[in-house]
Scaffold this active site. Structure first.
Site, PDB file in Angstrom:
ATOM      1  N   ASP A 137      19.529 -52.650 -58.145  1.00  0.00           N
ATOM      2  CA  ASP A 137      20.768 -52.642 -57.182  1.00  0.00           C
ATOM      3  C   ASP A 137      20.853 -53.720 -55.910  1.00  0.00           C
ATOM      4  OD1 ASP A 137      20.785 -50.339 -58.444  1.00  0.00           O
ATOM      5  OD2 ASP A 137      20.102 -49.128 -56.826  1.00  0.00           O
ATOM      6  N   HIS A 169      -5.798 -60.551 -65.184  1.00  0.00           N
ATOM      7  CA  HIS A 169      -4.439 -60.997 -65.625  1.00  0.00           C
ATOM      8  C   HIS A 169      -3.677 -61.691 -64.490  1.00  0.00           C
ATOM      9  CE1 HIS A 169      -0.603 -60.688 -68.104  1.00  0.00           C
ATOM     10  NE2 HIS A 169      -1.446 -61.514 -68.924  1.00  0.00           N
ATOM     11  N   HIS A 182       8.140 -65.136 -71.487  1.00  0.00           N
ATOM     12  CA  HIS A 182       6.873 -64.767 -71.084  1.00  0.00           C
ATOM     13  C   HIS A 182       7.097 -64.196 -69.682  1.00  0.00           C
ATOM     14  CE1 HIS A 182       2.678 -64.858 -69.687  1.00  0.00           C
ATOM     15  NE2 HIS A 182       2.607 -64.450 -70.907  1.00  0.00           N
ATOM     16  N   LYS A 241       8.225 -62.061 -66.217  1.00  0.00           N
ATOM     17  CA  LYS A 241       8.043 -60.719 -65.998  1.00  0.00           C
ATOM     18  C   LYS A 241       8.621 -60.180 -64.490  1.00  0.00           C
ATOM     19  CE  LYS A 241       3.601 -62.109 -67.692  1.00  0.00           C
ATOM     20  NZ  LYS A 241       3.403 -61.639 -68.972  1.00  0.00           N
ATOM     21  N   ASP A 278      -4.189 -73.288 -48.096  1.00  0.00           N
ATOM     22  CA  ASP A 278      -4.227 -73.378 -46.419  1.00  0.00           C
ATOM     23  C   ASP A 278      -3.639 -71.903 -45.894  1.00  0.00           C
ATOM     24  OD1 ASP A 278      -5.550 -75.577 -46.702  1.00  0.00           O
ATOM     25  OD2 ASP A 278      -3.527 -76.911 -46.175  1.00  0.00           O
ATOM     26  N   LYS A 297      -1.973 -64.378 -61.545  1.00  0.00           N
ATOM     27  CA  LYS A 297      -1.862 -65.662 -61.625  1.00  0.00           C
ATOM     28  C   LYS A 297      -1.289 -65.847 -59.857  1.00  0.00           C
ATOM     29  CE  LYS A 297      -0.933 -64.839 -66.156  1.00  0.00           C
ATOM     30  NZ  LYS A 297      -0.800 -63.624 -66.912  1.00  0.00           N
TER      31      LYS A 297
END
Length: 474
Positions: free
Chosen positions: A398, A214, A391, A393, A221, A216
């Protein structure tokens, strides 16, 4: 015929008993054990098939060679040792040590960050980075769609491959089930080295379909990297139906890219069995890039001995002194995460959670509704994002720690998927993420103000409770 029918029922009941015993002997969390037992017993035939495909715990299989993993890890550690005057913040030293000890995730200083909160800006930046590549392009995506945007990115990669740039792409086989194999074959014909992660084919179907990549991750380079929640798909630009998609990606320049590179190359060995550990893939950070933005790239997988990112979330939540802000598209928390959030808010910590008003997966949305009311009643401020489907995440703590990646607050991300998150230990970065969170908050409605969600009727609550039983399996 009647005798055959009785014999069939007896055989089926024996199979059901064996399957339930198998679930019990696996010694999972009681909630997950009960959920699978109920599915097997009360959903004839389909429940057993579902368990065989998605429920059998195969984590002990040695899917990744420890030797290759250690060699790649040592390469990243070499860069860690070369860092001069590395200062670890006292407030989060235990979290950093947790990731180092469990995940070999080394902290790297000297990082410049750009945060993208919409698909237009991210994909323009991605295409620009691809166009500037001189040596290699590495892409690790759950979904690489055969749509106008996916084809545009594929054409850009093919152009760089013709120029002699090494282009490697990993896509998840289940995430791309609706993508024609011809699309990826065309990429191969254009000089792009493309591999599917855990191809799902018989007879190995049942050992692979439940464990998906899952992540991404993009590395250009060895000097520029991207990580977050966006796949390569047009929905992140145009949305789906009437819903816009709101997501977050981070571009990293500096030491953290070395850890992104390590994460990709471990996955590459997994799909290609080619060990890439040449120093040229880990170029030194330019001397001109010097700051105290500390970054850890943390990966988790079903073959690891511990759920690394979930434990990191627990560590952060329990160490918070002022606040915890979280955005997640799916909220089906594990028991430890649910308990930690309740404990934090009851201890006086300001805990806020943003989730979509309308999810892209209706069954998951129903399963999560009672969890939202549960933590809301404990004191967590729950908000429903109304400007489309969120979508994103992210987590902020703090004014000093923030994280962005592919991990949802649900059992599948924490326990079954291969995930990756960047953890940033830097006040300025935390404040930037906090500003994003507060902007999203202004586009959200408090759960208490949505009567049908906060105070549903009996039959609605009954359906929510039934779907919640299956939440450990979703």
């Amino acid at each position: 015929m009647h005798g055959l029918h009785i014999t069939g029922i007896i055989i089926y009941e024996i199979v059901v008993v064996i399957a339930i015993i198998h679930v019990l002997m696996d010694n999972r969390q009681p909630a997950k054990t009960m959920a699978w037992a109920l599915v097997i017993y009360f959903v004839p035939f389909v429940g057993i098939i579902f368990y065989i495909f998605f429920g059998i715990n195969r984590r002990k299989e040695k899917l990744v060679s420890e030797r290759s993993l250690n060699q790649l890890a040592k390469r990243s550690m070499l860069s860690f040792v070369e860092q001069q005057n590395l200062q670890l913040p006292d407030a989060h030293r235990q979290t950093i040590d947790l990731f180092v000890n469990q995940n070999l995730s080394m902290p790297f200083k000297n990082n410049d960050l750009d945060i993208f909160t919409d698909g237009h800006a991210f994909f323009i930046a991605l295409l620009k980075a691809i166009g500037s590549a001189r040596h290699h392009i590495h892409i690790d995506m759950y979904i690489f769609s055969d749509d106008p945007l996916g084809r545009l990115v594929a054409d850009a990669l093919a152009d760089k491959a013709r120029q002699g740039v090494e282009v490697r792409v990993i896509y998840d086989d289940v995430g791309c089930w609706n993508v024609s194999s011809r699309f990826f074959e065309s990429m191969r014909e254009n000089g792009i080295d493309v591999h599917a992660f855990l191809p799902v084919r018989f007879p190995s179907f049942t050992s692979k379909v439940n464990y998906r990549n899952h992540r991404k991750i993009v590395v250009i380079d060895g000097t520029t990297g991207f990580i977050g929640g966006m796949n390569i798909a047009l929905r992140y630009v145009k949305g789906t139906g009437r819903q816009k998609w709101r997501d977050t990606m981070v571009r990293i320049t500096g030491g953290g890219v070395l850890a992104l590179q390590r994460a990709f190359l471990v996955d590459w060995y997994f799909v290609d069995r080619t060990l890439i550990s040449d120093r040229k893939y880990y170029p030194p950070t330019p001397p001109s890039l010097s700051n105290d933005c500390l970054t850890q790239i943390v990966t988790s997988s079903p073959v690891a001995p511990y759920p690394d990112i979930m434990q990191g979330y627990l560590r952060v939540i329990m160490s918070a002194r002022k606040y915890i802000f979280i955005e997640t598209p799916y909220f089906l928390p594990t028991v430890p995460i649910l308990f930690a959030l309740k404990t934090a808010v009851l201890g006086g910590i300001d805990v806020r959670l943003i989730v979509p008003r309308h999810c892209d997966a209706h069954f998951v949305e129903w399963a999560g509704r009672s969890y939202l009311r549960d933590i809301s009643q404990a004191g967590v401020k729950v908000y429903l994002y109304t400007r489309g489907f969120i979508h994103s995440k992210i987590l902020i703590c703090d004014d000093s720690l923030s994280t962005c990646g592919s991990t949802n607050v649900d059992s599948r991300s924490f326990e079954n998927n291969f995930e990756a998150n960047a953890f940033f230990y830097d006040k300025a970065t935390a404040m930037r993420f906090k500003e994003i969170f507060m902007r999203d908050l202004s586009d959200s409605t408090a759960l208490d103000e949505v009567a049908e969600r906060a105070y549903p009727g009996f039959f609605t609550r009954l359906w929510e409770s039934i779907t919640r039983l299956l939440s450990p399996l979703l």
